[in-house]
Motif scaffolding. Structure first.
Motif, PDB file in Angstrom:
ATOM      1  N   MET A  56      -5.093  -0.334 -14.874  1.00 17.61           N
ATOM      2  CA  MET A  56      -4.451  -1.428 -15.601  1.00 17.61           C
ATOM      3  C   MET A  56      -3.469  -2.119 -14.652  1.00 17.61           C
ATOM      4  SD  MET A  56      -5.912  -1.002 -18.518  1.00 17.61           S
ATOM      5  CE  MET A  56      -6.667   0.255 -19.563  1.00 17.61           C
ATOM      6  N   LEU A  57      -3.982  -3.029 -13.823  1.00 20.04           N
ATOM      7  CA  LEU A  57      -3.180  -3.590 -12.745  1.00 20.04           C
ATOM      8  C   LEU A  57      -2.013  -4.431 -13.242  1.00 20.04           C
ATOM      9  CD1 LEU A  57      -5.926  -4.510 -10.141  1.00 20.04           C
ATOM     10  CD2 LEU A  57      -4.601  -2.400 -10.374  1.00 20.04           C
ATOM     11  N   ALA A  58      -2.171  -5.078 -14.381  1.00 18.54           N
ATOM     12  CA  ALA A  58      -1.063  -5.874 -14.913  1.00 18.54           C
ATOM     13  C   ALA A  58       0.118  -4.967 -15.254  1.00 18.54           C
ATOM     14  CB  ALA A  58      -1.517  -6.648 -16.141  1.00 18.54           C
ATOM     15  N   GLU A  59      -0.170  -3.800 -15.846  1.00 15.34           N
ATOM     16  CA  GLU A  59       0.900  -2.860 -16.168  1.00 15.34           C
ATOM     17  C   GLU A  59       1.496  -2.257 -14.896  1.00 15.34           C
ATOM     18  OE1 GLU A  59       2.227  -2.389 -19.132  1.00 15.34           O
ATOM     19  OE2 GLU A  59       0.842  -3.897 -19.898  1.00 15.34           O
ATOM     20  N   VAL A  60       0.638  -1.959 -13.929  1.00 21.07           N
ATOM     21  CA  VAL A  60       1.121  -1.421 -12.651  1.00 21.07           C
ATOM     22  C   VAL A  60       2.088  -2.392 -11.999  1.00 21.07           C
ATOM     23  CG1 VAL A  60       0.427  -0.822 -10.297  1.00 21.07           C
ATOM     24  CG2 VAL A  60      -0.889   0.043 -12.243  1.00 21.07           C
ATOM     25  N   GLU A  61       1.732  -3.671 -12.044  1.00 17.97           N
ATOM     26  CA  GLU A  61       2.574  -4.684 -11.407  1.00 17.97           C
ATOM     27  C   GLU A  61       3.942  -4.769 -12.071  1.00 17.97           C
ATOM     28  OE1 GLU A  61       2.149  -9.293  -9.787  1.00 17.97           O
ATOM     29  OE2 GLU A  61       0.545  -8.384 -10.972  1.00 17.97           O
ATOM     30  N   LYS A  62       3.994  -4.531 -13.381  1.00 15.12           N
ATOM     31  CA  LYS A  62       5.265  -4.556 -14.095  1.00 15.12           C
ATOM     32  C   LYS A  62       6.102  -3.309 -13.802  1.00 15.12           C
ATOM     33  CE  LYS A  62       3.367  -7.066 -18.081  1.00 15.12           C
ATOM     34  NZ  LYS A  62       3.016  -6.950 -19.519  1.00 15.12           N
ATOM     35  N   LEU A  63       5.432  -2.178 -13.595  1.00 12.84           N
ATOM     36  CA  LEU A  63       6.131  -0.890 -13.543  1.00 12.84           C
ATOM     37  C   LEU A  63       6.504  -0.435 -12.141  1.00 12.84           C
ATOM     38  CD1 LEU A  63       4.017   1.166 -16.127  1.00 12.84           C
ATOM     39  CD2 LEU A  63       6.363   0.377 -16.421  1.00 12.84           C
ATOM     40  N   CYS A  64       5.591  -0.603 -11.191  1.00 13.68           N
ATOM     41  CA  CYS A  64       5.706   0.122  -9.921  1.00 13.68           C
ATOM     42  C   CYS A  64       6.655  -0.549  -8.932  1.00 13.68           C
ATOM     43  CB  CYS A  64       4.326   0.280  -9.281  1.00 13.68           C
ATOM     44  SG  CYS A  64       3.264   1.406 -10.187  1.00 13.68           S
ATOM     45  N   ASP A  65       7.401   0.285  -8.221  1.00 13.12           N
ATOM     46  CA  ASP A  65       8.244  -0.175  -7.129  1.00 13.12           C
ATOM     47  C   ASP A  65       7.432  -0.267  -5.840  1.00 13.12           C
ATOM     48  OD1 ASP A  65      10.803  -0.017  -8.655  1.00 13.12           O
ATOM     49  OD2 ASP A  65      10.283   2.102  -8.718  1.00 13.12           O
ATOM     50  N   GLU A  66       6.555   0.714  -5.636  1.00 15.13           N
ATOM     51  CA  GLU A  66       5.699   0.756  -4.454  1.00 15.13           C
ATOM     52  C   GLU A  66       4.295   1.172  -4.864  1.00 15.13           C
ATOM     53  OE1 GLU A  66       7.125   2.925  -1.097  1.00 15.13           O
ATOM     54  OE2 GLU A  66       9.220   2.374  -1.435  1.00 15.13           O
ATOM     55  N   VAL A  67       3.303   0.804  -4.046  1.00 15.80           N
ATOM     56  CA  VAL A  67       1.928   1.203  -4.323  1.00 15.80           C
ATOM     57  C   VAL A  67       1.242   1.632  -3.038  1.00 15.80           C
ATOM     58  CG1 VAL A  67       1.674  -0.339  -6.315  1.00 15.80           C
ATOM     59  CG2 VAL A  67       0.979  -1.129  -4.051  1.00 15.80           C
ATOM     60  N   CYS A  68       0.216   2.442  -3.207  1.00 15.70           N
ATOM     61  CA  CYS A  68      -0.695   2.793  -2.119  1.00 15.70           C
ATOM     62  C   CYS A  68      -2.105   2.550  -2.653  1.00 15.70           C
ATOM     63  CB  CYS A  68      -0.511   4.253  -1.704  1.00 15.70           C
ATOM     64  SG  CYS A  68      -1.735   4.852  -0.513  1.00 15.70           S
ATOM     65  N   ILE A  69      -2.856   1.699  -1.989  1.00 10.95           N
ATOM     66  CA  ILE A  69      -4.213   1.362  -2.432  1.00 10.95           C
ATOM     67  C   ILE A  69      -5.216   2.059  -1.533  1.00 10.95           C
ATOM     68  CG2 ILE A  69      -5.882  -0.486  -2.830  1.00 10.95           C
ATOM     69  CD1 ILE A  69      -3.570  -2.374  -3.340  1.00 10.95           C
ATOM     70  N   LEU A  70      -6.070   2.890  -2.146  1.00 11.15           N
ATOM     71  CA  LEU A  70      -7.120   3.588  -1.422  1.00 11.15           C
ATOM     72  C   LEU A  70      -8.437   2.840  -1.554  1.00 11.15           C
ATOM     73  CD1 LEU A  70      -6.440   7.310  -2.496  1.00 11.15           C
ATOM     74  CD2 LEU A  70      -5.719   6.158  -0.393  1.00 11.15           C
ATOM     75  N   SER A  71      -9.212   2.844  -0.487  1.00 13.87           N
ATOM     76  CA  SER A  71     -10.541   2.252  -0.500  1.00 13.87           C
ATOM     77  C   SER A  71     -11.456   3.120   0.363  1.00 13.87           C
ATOM     78  CB  SER A  71     -10.497   0.822   0.042  1.00 13.87           C
ATOM     79  OG  SER A  71     -11.794   0.240   0.028  1.00 13.87           O
ATOM     80  N   ARG A  72     -12.482   3.696  -0.256  1.00 16.03           N
ATOM     81  CA  ARG A  72     -13.427   4.580   0.436  1.00 16.03           C
ATOM     82  C   ARG A  72     -12.705   5.705   1.179  1.00 16.03           C
ATOM     83  NH1 ARG A  72     -17.983   0.412   2.977  1.00 16.03           N
ATOM     84  NH2 ARG A  72     -18.573  -0.530   0.990  1.00 16.03           N
ATOM     85  N   GLY A  73     -11.695   6.253   0.540  1.00 11.60           N
ATOM     86  CA  GLY A  73     -11.003   7.409   1.095  1.00 11.60           C
ATOM     87  C   GLY A  73      -9.950   7.098   2.130  1.00 11.60           C
ATOM     88  N   GLU A  74      -9.735   5.821   2.420  1.00 17.66           N
ATOM     89  CA  GLU A  74      -8.737   5.428   3.414  1.00 17.66           C
ATOM     90  C   GLU A  74      -7.692   4.524   2.773  1.00 17.66           C
ATOM     91  OE1 GLU A  74     -10.663   5.052   7.657  1.00 17.66           O
ATOM     92  OE2 GLU A  74     -11.892   3.922   6.239  1.00 17.66           O
ATOM     93  N   ILE A  75      -6.543   4.435   3.410  1.00 22.45           N
ATOM     94  CA  ILE A  75      -5.502   3.555   2.899  1.00 22.45           C
ATOM     95  C   ILE A  75      -5.821   2.118   3.293  1.00 22.45           C
ATOM     96  CG2 ILE A  75      -3.072   2.914   3.085  1.00 22.45           C
ATOM     97  CD1 ILE A  75      -2.365   5.830   3.291  1.00 22.45           C
ATOM     98  N   ALA A  76      -5.988   1.282   2.278  1.00 22.90           N
ATOM     99  CA  ALA A  76      -6.257  -0.142   2.527  1.00 22.90           C
ATOM    100  C   ALA A  76      -4.952  -0.926   2.643  1.00 22.90           C
ATOM    101  CB  ALA A  76      -7.112  -0.715   1.398  1.00 22.90           C
ATOM    102  N   ALA A  77      -3.943  -0.494   1.906  1.00 20.14           N
ATOM    103  CA  ALA A  77      -2.638  -1.159   1.959  1.00 20.14           C
ATOM    104  C   ALA A  77      -1.623  -0.277   1.256  1.00 20.14           C
ATOM    105  CB  ALA A  77      -2.693  -2.526   1.282  1.00 20.14           C
TER     106      ALA A  77
END
Length: 278
Positions: free
Chosen positions: A197-218
């Motif tokens: 639920m990315l809209a809720e994540v955007e409201k809540l989170c201070d920091e994020v880590c995005i994984l893609s195919r087992g690696e950190i994308a950002a």
């Protein structure tokens, strides 16, 4: 800065079939969760989120890398300071809500009346006080998610790991869940949140880590990831609809009042799509 959780170069692979085909679920993944923040662990299905969470909880052993919880090893003492809500909780349906959460309180070391008292407080916080005497088998999906959160917080943990806490909730339920998570942050809790639920994540989170195919994308703060340089957003009032097209260039000459301006920013949903591979 004090970190509650640190994953350092975590890798995990699985072997399948007679030929032992190797599938890498995580590849040198590193991230740190500051104390008192809401940290989002994001990724498409199969990105490695569930594997990472299981490693952080000690349910899976990584092939390489280390995990530090509260600046130490992931041991029994550290686990007692953690709470966990799985994506799909599976509860004993014959228990009432109060009996269920009291049961988990006792598993966490609370005794007798204290366990029942803490269970009642947790159910009140998640909005299930009125249903505490009802059997869990009669709970809706959303109510079961709330009960799952209650069992995760009943022992007053310092670190909460929530895997899709809004799963199965309607928009009102998602909003309520977001408010509860923010209240937990206000109480000094650290929250690691995995959600689609990315809209809720955007409201809540201070920091994020995005994984893609087992690696950190950002990874990083939402401001650092989503702010768009060389762009701005203007919030204006006292301007007619007819003058909207002219207002950027002639705002002052038209008498428009600019209520606020900030650096332009793309949505988390758009950014997520741009860094995630299919």
């Amino acid at each position: 800065m004090e970190y509650v959780l640190q994953a350092k170069k975590i890798s995990k692979y699985f072997k399948f079939g007679l030929r032992s085909v190797v599938v890498e679920a995580l590849k040198d993944v590193s991230f740190s969760v500051p104390k008192g923040c809401i940290f989002g662990l994001l990724g498409a299905n199969g990105a490695g989120k569930s594997t990472a969470i299981k490693i952080l909880l000690g349910l899976l052993r990584q092939n390489s890398g280390t995990v530090e919880i509260f600046s130490g090893a992931l041991n029994s003492a550290a686990k007692k300071r953690m709470g966990y809500l799985p994506e799909t909780p599976n509860f004993y349906g014959f228990l009432t809500g109060l009996e269920l959460v009291s049961f988990y309180a006792k598993l966490c070391g609370l005794k007798g009346k204290i366990a029942e008292q803490k269970a009642a407080e947790a159910l009140e916080m998640v909005g299930l006080s009125d249903a505490s005497g009802r059997r869990v088998s009669l709970y809706s999906k959303g109510m079961q998610q709330r009960a799952g959160l209650a069992q995760a917080i009943v022992h007053d943990p310092e670190l909460l790991i929530l895997d899709e806490p809004a799963s199965g909730l309607d928009p009102v339920g998602m909003s309520d869940m977001a408010e509860i998570i923010l209240k937990l942050k206000e109480r000094g809790k650290t929250v690691l949140l995995s959600s689609h639920m990315l809209a809720e994540v955007e409201k809540l989170c201070d920091e994020v880590c995005i994984l893609s195919r087992g690696e950190i994308a950002a990874q990083g703060s939402l401001d650092s990831l989503l702010d768009k340089p060389n762009s701005a957003v203007l919030n204006m009032s006292s301007v007619s609809e007819q003058n909207v097209e002219k207002v950027v260039k002639y705002a002052e000459s038209l008498g428009a009042k600019i209520d606020g301006a900030r650096t332009g920013r793309e949505s988390l949903s758009e950014f997520f799509k741009s860094v995630s591979k299919r």
